[in-house]
Design a protein around this motif. Structure first.
Motif, mmCIF file in Angstrom:
data_model
loop_
_atom_site.group_PDB
_atom_site.id
_atom_site.type_symbol
_atom_site.label_atom_id
_atom_site.label_comp_id
_atom_site.label_asym_id
_atom_site.label_seq_id
_atom_site.Cartn_x
_atom_site.Cartn_y
_atom_site.Cartn_z
ATOM 1 N N GLU A 175 15.875 77.385 31.246
ATOM 2 C CA GLU A 175 16.822 76.797 30.296
ATOM 3 C C GLU A 175 16.086 76.039 29.197
ATOM 4 O O GLU A 175 16.424 76.134 28.017
ATOM 5 C CB GLU A 175 17.807 75.877 31.006
ATOM 6 N N TYR A 176 15.043 75.307 29.570
ATOM 7 C CA TYR A 176 14.261 74.541 28.589
ATOM 8 C C TYR A 176 13.606 75.489 27.575
ATOM 9 O O TYR A 176 13.618 75.217 26.372
ATOM 10 C CB TYR A 176 13.217 73.693 29.309
ATOM 11 N N ARG A 177 13.065 76.612 28.050
ATOM 12 C CA ARG A 177 12.458 77.596 27.138
ATOM 13 C C ARG A 177 13.503 78.179 26.193
ATOM 14 O O ARG A 177 13.243 78.360 24.999
ATOM 15 C CB ARG A 177 11.778 78.715 27.926
ATOM 16 N N ARG A 178 14.702 78.474 26.727
ATOM 17 C CA ARG A 178 15.769 79.010 25.874
ATOM 18 C C ARG A 178 16.183 77.993 24.807
ATOM 19 O O ARG A 178 16.438 78.359 23.660
ATOM 20 C CB ARG A 178 16.996 79.392 26.729
ATOM 21 N N ILE A 179 16.222 76.724 25.183
ATOM 22 C CA ILE A 179 16.580 75.664 24.231
ATOM 23 C C ILE A 179 15.519 75.558 23.141
ATOM 24 O O ILE A 179 15.844 75.475 21.948
ATOM 25 C CB ILE A 179 16.762 74.321 24.965
ATOM 26 N N GLN A 180 14.256 75.561 23.530
ATOM 27 C CA GLN A 180 13.182 75.472 22.543
ATOM 28 C C GLN A 180 13.204 76.666 21.584
ATOM 29 O O GLN A 180 12.988 76.520 20.383
ATOM 30 C CB GLN A 180 11.817 75.354 23.233
ATOM 31 N N ALA A 181 13.483 77.846 22.110
ATOM 32 C CA ALA A 181 13.571 79.042 21.265
ATOM 33 C C ALA A 181 14.742 78.919 20.287
ATOM 34 O O ALA A 181 14.620 79.296 19.116
ATOM 35 C CB ALA A 181 13.710 80.290 22.129
ATOM 36 N N ALA A 182 15.873 78.387 20.755
ATOM 37 C CA ALA A 182 17.032 78.207 19.873
ATOM 38 C C ALA A 182 16.715 77.202 18.769
ATOM 39 O O ALA A 182 17.087 77.414 17.603
ATOM 40 C CB ALA A 182 18.244 77.743 20.681
ATOM 41 N N LEU A 183 16.016 76.131 19.109
ATOM 42 C CA LEU A 183 15.638 75.144 18.093
ATOM 43 C C LEU A 183 14.703 75.765 17.048
ATOM 44 O O LEU A 183 14.827 75.482 15.846
ATOM 45 C CB LEU A 183 14.984 73.929 18.756
ATOM 46 N N LYS A 184 13.803 76.637 17.492
ATOM 47 C CA LYS A 184 12.923 77.331 16.540
ATOM 48 C C LYS A 184 13.724 78.254 15.628
ATOM 49 O O LYS A 184 13.443 78.351 14.428
ATOM 50 C CB LYS A 184 11.848 78.123 17.284
ATOM 51 N N ILE B 127 16.802 77.785 14.721
ATOM 52 C CA ILE B 127 17.501 76.912 13.776
ATOM 53 C C ILE B 127 16.550 76.568 12.636
ATOM 54 O O ILE B 127 16.907 76.666 11.459
ATOM 55 C CB ILE B 127 18.030 75.640 14.467
ATOM 56 N N ASP B 128 15.329 76.167 12.976
ATOM 57 C CA ASP B 128 14.345 75.777 11.962
ATOM 58 C C ASP B 128 13.979 76.937 11.030
ATOM 59 O O ASP B 128 13.728 76.731 9.843
ATOM 60 C CB ASP B 128 13.082 75.217 12.622
ATOM 61 N N SER B 129 13.965 78.147 11.568
ATOM 62 C CA SER B 129 13.572 79.303 10.755
ATOM 63 C C SER B 129 14.755 79.903 9.987
ATOM 64 O O SER B 129 14.566 80.785 9.153
ATOM 65 C CB SER B 129 12.939 80.380 11.630
ATOM 66 N N GLY B 130 15.974 79.450 10.293
ATOM 67 C CA GLY B 130 17.151 79.981 9.616
ATOM 68 C C GLY B 130 17.725 81.223 10.261
ATOM 69 O O GLY B 130 18.623 81.850 9.705
ATOM 70 N N ASP B 131 17.219 81.606 11.419
ATOM 71 C CA ASP B 131 17.699 82.799 12.124
ATOM 72 C C ASP B 131 18.726 82.484 13.195
ATOM 73 O O ASP B 131 19.170 83.385 13.903
ATOM 74 C CB ASP B 131 16.521 83.528 12.788
ATOM 75 N N TYR B 132 19.115 81.241 13.327
ATOM 76 C CA TYR B 132 20.011 80.836 14.403
ATOM 77 C C TYR B 132 21.387 81.451 14.223
ATOM 78 O O TYR B 132 21.931 81.520 13.118
ATOM 79 C CB TYR B 132 20.140 79.312 14.453
ATOM 80 N N GLY B 133 21.952 81.882 15.342
ATOM 81 C CA GLY B 133 23.308 82.410 15.334
ATOM 82 C C GLY B 133 23.393 83.907 15.157
ATOM 83 O O GLY B 133 24.478 84.468 15.164
ATOM 84 N N ASP B 134 22.248 84.563 14.989
ATOM 85 C CA ASP B 134 22.219 86.016 14.871
ATOM 86 C C ASP B 134 21.758 86.622 16.188
ATOM 87 O O ASP B 134 20.826 86.121 16.823
ATOM 88 C CB ASP B 134 21.280 86.455 13.744
ATOM 89 N N CYS B 135 22.402 87.708 16.577
ATOM 90 C CA CYS B 135 22.056 88.408 17.813
ATOM 91 C C CYS B 135 20.624 88.931 17.740
ATOM 92 O O CYS B 135 20.226 89.528 16.734
ATOM 93 C CB CYS B 135 23.036 89.558 18.027
#
Length: 117
Positions: A67-76, A78-86
């Protein structure tokens, strides 16, 4: 950037959960420490219970690390602007799906497709 989701609120939820997981890490480590097998001090059933608790603690730690790895990947993302895309098809992940699990990586169609494999 998507305007149908509150990315900053989702970022905060991810950060809060990451802090929770970090705070609980020591407790999980202590629960998973080596079981004492001194037969003169502990009965057979007590040792079996302790070993089962240790195995459950190890499994819980593995889930928490995932879960922690998935959270860190999601935060990355967000930072890169790719968040929310499949990650499979590139289409937007539904807002309800992201609100349910901000670390989700697949749209519903791709998640269902993977389940069928």
């Amino acid at each position: 950037m998507r305007d149908d989701i509150d990315i900053e609120a989702l970022r905060q939820r991810l950060l809060d959960r990451a802090r929770e997981l970090e705070a609980m890490a020591e407790t999980r480590r202590q629960a998973g420490r080596t079981v004492e097998l001194d037969q003169s001090r502990t009965g057979r059933l007590s040792r079996m219970d302790a070993m089962q608790a240790q195995a459950m603690a190890h499994a819980g730690e593995a889930r928490a690390q995932d879960e922690y790895r998935r959270i860190q990947a999601a935060l990355k993302r967000i930072d890169s602007g790719d968040y929310g895309d499949c990650l499979d098809c590139g289409d937007p992940i539904g807002a309800g799906r992201l609100n349910f699990d901000p670390a989700i990586t697949l749209c519903l169609a791709c998640a269902e497709q993977r389940e069928q494999r």
